[in-house]
Design an enzyme around this catalytic site. Structure first.
Site, PDB file in Angstrom:
ATOM      1  N   LYS A  41      -4.417   0.587   7.878  1.00 57.67           N
ATOM      2  CA  LYS A  41      -4.652   1.543   6.918  1.00 57.67           C
ATOM      3  C   LYS A  41      -6.402   1.083   6.421  1.00 57.67           C
ATOM      4  O   LYS A  41      -6.617   0.184   6.167  1.00 57.67           O
ATOM      5  CB  LYS A  41      -3.962   1.679   5.621  1.00 57.67           C
ATOM      6  CG  LYS A  41      -4.613   2.591   4.544  1.00 57.67           C
ATOM      7  CD  LYS A  41      -3.451   2.353   3.230  1.00 57.67           C
ATOM      8  CE  LYS A  41      -4.360   3.186   2.180  1.00 57.67           C
ATOM      9  NZ  LYS A  41      -3.300   3.154   0.800  1.00 57.67           N
ATOM     10  N   LYS A  63      -6.771   7.891 -10.324  1.00 57.93           N
ATOM     11  CA  LYS A  63      -6.364   6.548 -10.693  1.00 57.93           C
ATOM     12  C   LYS A  63      -7.071   6.217 -12.097  1.00 57.93           C
ATOM     13  O   LYS A  63      -8.208   6.783 -12.511  1.00 57.93           O
ATOM     14  CB  LYS A  63      -6.553   5.324  -9.872  1.00 57.93           C
ATOM     15  CG  LYS A  63      -5.914   5.477  -8.481  1.00 57.93           C
ATOM     16  CD  LYS A  63      -6.244   4.298  -7.650  1.00 57.93           C
ATOM     17  CE  LYS A  63      -5.554   4.179  -6.282  1.00 57.93           C
ATOM     18  NZ  LYS A  63      -4.103   3.968  -6.467  1.00 57.93           N
ATOM     19  N   ARG A  98      -0.297   6.957   3.676  1.00 56.05           N
ATOM     20  CA  ARG A  98       0.742   7.401   4.740  1.00 56.05           C
ATOM     21  C   ARG A  98       0.195   8.755   5.372  1.00 56.05           C
ATOM     22  O   ARG A  98       0.659   8.882   6.790  1.00 56.05           O
ATOM     23  CB  ARG A  98       2.153   8.019   3.885  1.00 56.05           C
ATOM     24  CG  ARG A  98       2.060   8.888   2.821  1.00 56.05           C
ATOM     25  CD  ARG A  98       2.987   8.715   1.828  1.00 56.05           C
ATOM     26  NE  ARG A  98       3.083   7.475   0.928  1.00 56.05           N
ATOM     27  CZ  ARG A  98       3.988   7.044  -0.124  1.00 56.05           C
ATOM     28  NH1 ARG A  98       4.775   8.002  -0.210  1.00 56.05           N
ATOM     29  NH2 ARG A  98       3.815   6.040  -0.668  1.00 56.05           N
ATOM     30  N   ASP A 100      -8.549  -1.147  -0.243  1.00 55.60           N
ATOM     31  CA  ASP A 100      -7.599  -0.488   0.625  1.00 55.60           C
ATOM     32  C   ASP A 100      -7.931  -0.265   1.958  1.00 55.60           C
ATOM     33  O   ASP A 100      -7.056   0.808   2.604  1.00 55.60           O
ATOM     34  CB  ASP A 100      -7.583   1.024  -0.222  1.00 55.60           C
ATOM     35  CG  ASP A 100      -6.261   1.632  -0.231  1.00 55.60           C
ATOM     36  OD1 ASP A 100      -5.328   0.796  -0.129  1.00 55.60           O
ATOM     37  OD2 ASP A 100      -5.898   3.018  -0.597  1.00 55.60           O
ATOM     38  N   ASP A 141     -10.412   3.960  -2.394  1.00 59.23           N
ATOM     39  CA  ASP A 141      -9.170   4.992  -2.741  1.00 59.23           C
ATOM     40  C   ASP A 141      -9.313   5.277  -4.481  1.00 59.23           C
ATOM     41  O   ASP A 141      -8.912   4.386  -5.430  1.00 59.23           O
ATOM     42  CB  ASP A 141      -7.801   4.217  -2.705  1.00 59.23           C
ATOM     43  CG  ASP A 141      -6.653   4.993  -2.978  1.00 59.23           C
ATOM     44  OD1 ASP A 141      -6.849   6.318  -3.238  1.00 59.23           O
ATOM     45  OD2 ASP A 141      -5.512   4.540  -2.959  1.00 59.23           O
TER      46      ASP A 141
HETATM   47  N1  BES Z   1      -3.901   2.202  -2.210  1.00 57.47           N
HETATM   48  C1  BES Z   1      -2.756   2.550  -2.962  1.00 57.47           C
HETATM   49  C2  BES Z   1      -1.454   1.222  -3.286  1.00 57.47           C
HETATM   50  C3  BES Z   1      -2.032   0.156  -3.915  1.00 57.47           C
HETATM   51  C4  BES Z   1      -1.919  -0.126  -5.219  1.00 57.47           C
HETATM   52  C5  BES Z   1      -2.620  -0.846  -3.034  1.00 57.47           C
HETATM   53  C6  BES Z   1      -2.372  -1.361  -5.890  1.00 57.47           C
HETATM   54  C7  BES Z   1      -3.087  -2.138  -3.478  1.00 57.47           C
HETATM   55  C8  BES Z   1      -3.065  -2.104  -4.967  1.00 57.47           C
HETATM   56  C9  BES Z   1      -2.002   3.492  -2.576  1.00 57.47           C
HETATM   57  O1  BES Z   1      -2.739   4.675  -1.897  1.00 57.47           O
HETATM   58  C10 BES Z   1      -1.326   4.280  -3.628  1.00 57.47           C
HETATM   59  O2  BES Z   1      -2.166   4.883  -4.577  1.00 57.47           O
HETATM   60  N2  BES Z   1      -0.184   4.494  -3.723  1.00 57.47           N
HETATM   61  C11 BES Z   1       0.445   5.293  -4.555  1.00 57.47           C
HETATM   62  C12 BES Z   1       1.854   6.076  -4.043  1.00 57.47           C
HETATM   63  C13 BES Z   1       2.344   7.038  -4.847  1.00 57.47           C
HETATM   64  C14 BES Z   1       1.501   8.114  -5.613  1.00 57.47           C
HETATM   65  C15 BES Z   1       3.396   7.425  -4.218  1.00 57.47           C
HETATM   66  C16 BES Z   1       1.341   4.020  -5.407  1.00 57.47           C
HETATM   67  O3  BES Z   1       1.811   3.214  -5.175  1.00 57.47           O
HETATM   68  O4  BES Z   1       1.345   4.375  -6.873  1.00 57.47           O
HETATM   69 ZN    ZN Z   2      -4.525   3.782  -1.111  1.00 59.63          ZN
HETATM   70 MN    MN Z   3      -3.754   6.167  -3.011  1.00 50.25          MN
END
Ligand code: BES
Ligand code: ZN
Ligand code: MN
Length: 506
Positions: A259, A271, A345, A282, A264
């Site tokens: 990835k 966020k 994803r 990310d 992000d």
């Molecule tokens: N890049 C994030 C996941 C992440 C969070 C990596 C903290 C490292 C530290 C990912 O793209 C994300 O935002 N995931 C969401 C998915 C959800 C919206 C289904 C998450 O984990 O909240």
């Molecule tokens: Zn992400």
């Molecule tokens: Mn994300």
């Protein structure tokens, strides 16, 4: 930093700092005992006065005042001997090199312990030294620290050859890990998708492997609607990076998929301030894949390896993808985007489908995919999930030998239900519980039934919290997590499929 092997006795080794790893309660045995003798028993005295017991990560530094050739000694506690693993040696070496750097000592020496096979000890010590000395100094004006220039590993004549081979291998593993760290640590204004692609191309040219970079127009032609939807909110164009290592006697094709979200923000599902602060990391999955690919020509495993890294920025804007949008991935699946922050994803969907199309017989993806995985396993451990238990087992064993923590999570079919959409084949978010599994179950749809393992590295890719910090994991830095596991896996499983590594100490 130059590594050499020497058979000189530790107490006779001229150096700025002699580093001795001490198992708890075994203070004056092995090299420490002969050093104590040479010092006329003062080591024993100092150890008693300072109450040094060999507790894990404890240290004792003192000057030898010209009584013996090493100018200083550093004892490093290794903790309980019965729980000793090669990673304790890696950490002790890292503590040693950190001490040397802060005291401006250029020449260090370390006797091997002889508790594990020489090649495993030497590999751990050399990795610990290189990884422990790592600093991201590029954007800093001054250096308050010294650099270690010479590292001598002390061993017996019969083990010299083996140690030399291990030094070379470890230096390749650790340098690749540091390369991945550098990529993760670059700020997101510098490391855009196109810059990441340029770096991949540069390193591929240097190492003599193939590299193809696709831009948005080519991605459109290939039908990569999922990646393009994530990219469309940013003025930085996406890049689809493909590296290829093709040795002459290749027995099988493995695809590594990483990835590469260079920043992000969450997109329109934006966020919070805290959540966004470290989101330059990310792309750590892509960094691990690019770095591992760069090391393959030097290690020369007989495996055909594709390194695939989709690179995008996830930003909100007037052109950004919206909750409710439906996009079509490369393999024809339609996806309702119900959360723009579940972008990893989406880009992996197309990348996995591409790997299948390119004839991958085995697929390993690495992604900072879910905060949920950090909740489940904490910040020092990756989650592993997949559709092939044999592949998962081999990766878990490789990780253990590499000193990287990986723990399997289940894939309960029940959690696939919420990933189905009312009006498309899939949706990209299925609610808050078991998020790491839901992410993996979504990805599983795109691997065409090929053996596949997914490493969710959201926790260990970057050292954000004090509790994740370690002698070779500096706070606020990328860790290069996954690089050594991938290299261990690719260089040992072909002919050692059923053999458990002796680094397996769980
Ligand atoms: N890049 C994030 C996941 C992440 C969070 C990596 C903290 C490292 C530290 C990912 O793209 C994300 O935002 N995931 C969401 C998915 C959800 C919206 C289904 C998450 O984990 O909240
Ligand atoms: Zn992400
Ligand atoms: Mn994300």
């Amino acid at each position: 930093m130059e590594f050499t092997v020497s058979t000189i006795a530790p107490e006779n080794c001229p150096c700025d700092l002699l580093i001795l790893g001490i198992p708890e309660g075994e203070i004056l045995v092995g090299p420490a005992a002969t050093v104590d003798q040479a010092l006329g028993g003062i080591l024993r005295k100092v150890v008693q006065e300072e109450r040094f017991t060999g507790k894990s990560r404890s240290t004792l530094l003192f000057h030898t005042h010209d009584r013996i050739p090493p100018r200083r000694l550093l004892l490093v506690g290794l903790g309980s001997p019965s729980r000793l693993t090669t990673d304790h040696l890696r950490q002790a070496a890292a503590i040693g090199v950190n001490t040397a750097q802060s005291h401006h000592l250029a020449h260090i020496a370390m006797p091997l312990l002889d508790r594990f096979p020489a090649k495993e000890e030497a590999q751990a010590v050399v990795e610990g030294t290189i990884l422990g000395s790592y600093r991201f100094r590029k954007y800093k004006r001054a250096d308050e620290e010294g650099m270690v220039e010479k590292v001598e590993l002390l061993t017996t004549p019969d083990r010299g050859e083996e140690v030399n081979t291990a030094i070379r291998r470890a230096a390749i593993f650790a340098s690749a890990t540091c390369f991945a760290r550098d990529l993760v640590n670059e700020p997101p204004n510098e490391l855009t998708p196109s810059r990441l692609a340029e770096i991949a191309r540069e390193v591929a040219t240097q190492k003599g492997i193939r590299c193809t970079i696709y831009g948005p127009e080519e991605m459109r032609q290939m039908g990569m609607g999922a990646i393009l939807s994530v990219a469309q909110g940013s003025s930085q164009p996406p890049r689809f990076i493909v590296m290829e290592y093709t040795p002459p006697q290749a027995k099988r094709t493995v695809a590594l998929v990483g990835k590469g979200v260079t920043f992000d923000s969450g997109g329109l599902d934006i966020k919070s301030t805290e959540g966004m602060e470290t989101m330059k990391m990310d792309m750590a999955g892509a960094a691990a894949v690019i770095a591992a690919m760069s090391a393959l020509p030097d290690l020369a495993p007989p495996v055909h390896v594709l390194g695939i890294a989709p690179a995008v920025e996830n930003l909100p804007s007037g052109t950004a993808t919206k909750p409710g949008d439906i996009v079509r991935a490369m393999d024809g699946h339609t996806i309702e985007i119900n959360n723009t922050d579940a972008e990893g994803r989406l880009i992996l969907a197309d990348a996995l489908a591409y790997a299948v199309q390119q004839g991958a017989e085995e697929i390993i993806d690495l992604a900072t995919l879910t905060g949920s995985c950090i909740i489940a396993l904490g910040p020092i451990c990756a989650g592993i999930m997949g559709n092939d238990q044999r592949l998962i087992d081999r990766l878990v064993q490789a990780a253990s030998r590499a000193g990287e923590k990986v723990w399997q999570l289940p894939l309960f079919e029940e959690y696939f239900e919420p990933m189905k959409s009312e009006i498309a084949d899939l949706r990209n978010s299925g609610g808050r519980y078991a998020g790491a599994q839901k992410g993996a179950l979504f990805l599983r749809e795109f691997v065409g039934g090929k053996p596949w393992a997914h490493l969710d590295i959201a926790g260990p890719a970057f050292v954000e919290h004090d509790e994740a910090k370690g002698p070779y994991w500096p706070k606020g830095s990328g860790t290069g997590f996954g690089v050594r596991t991938l290299l261990e896996y690719l260089t040992s499983t072909v002919d050692e499929t059923n053999k458990q590594g002796s680094g397996e100490h769980r």
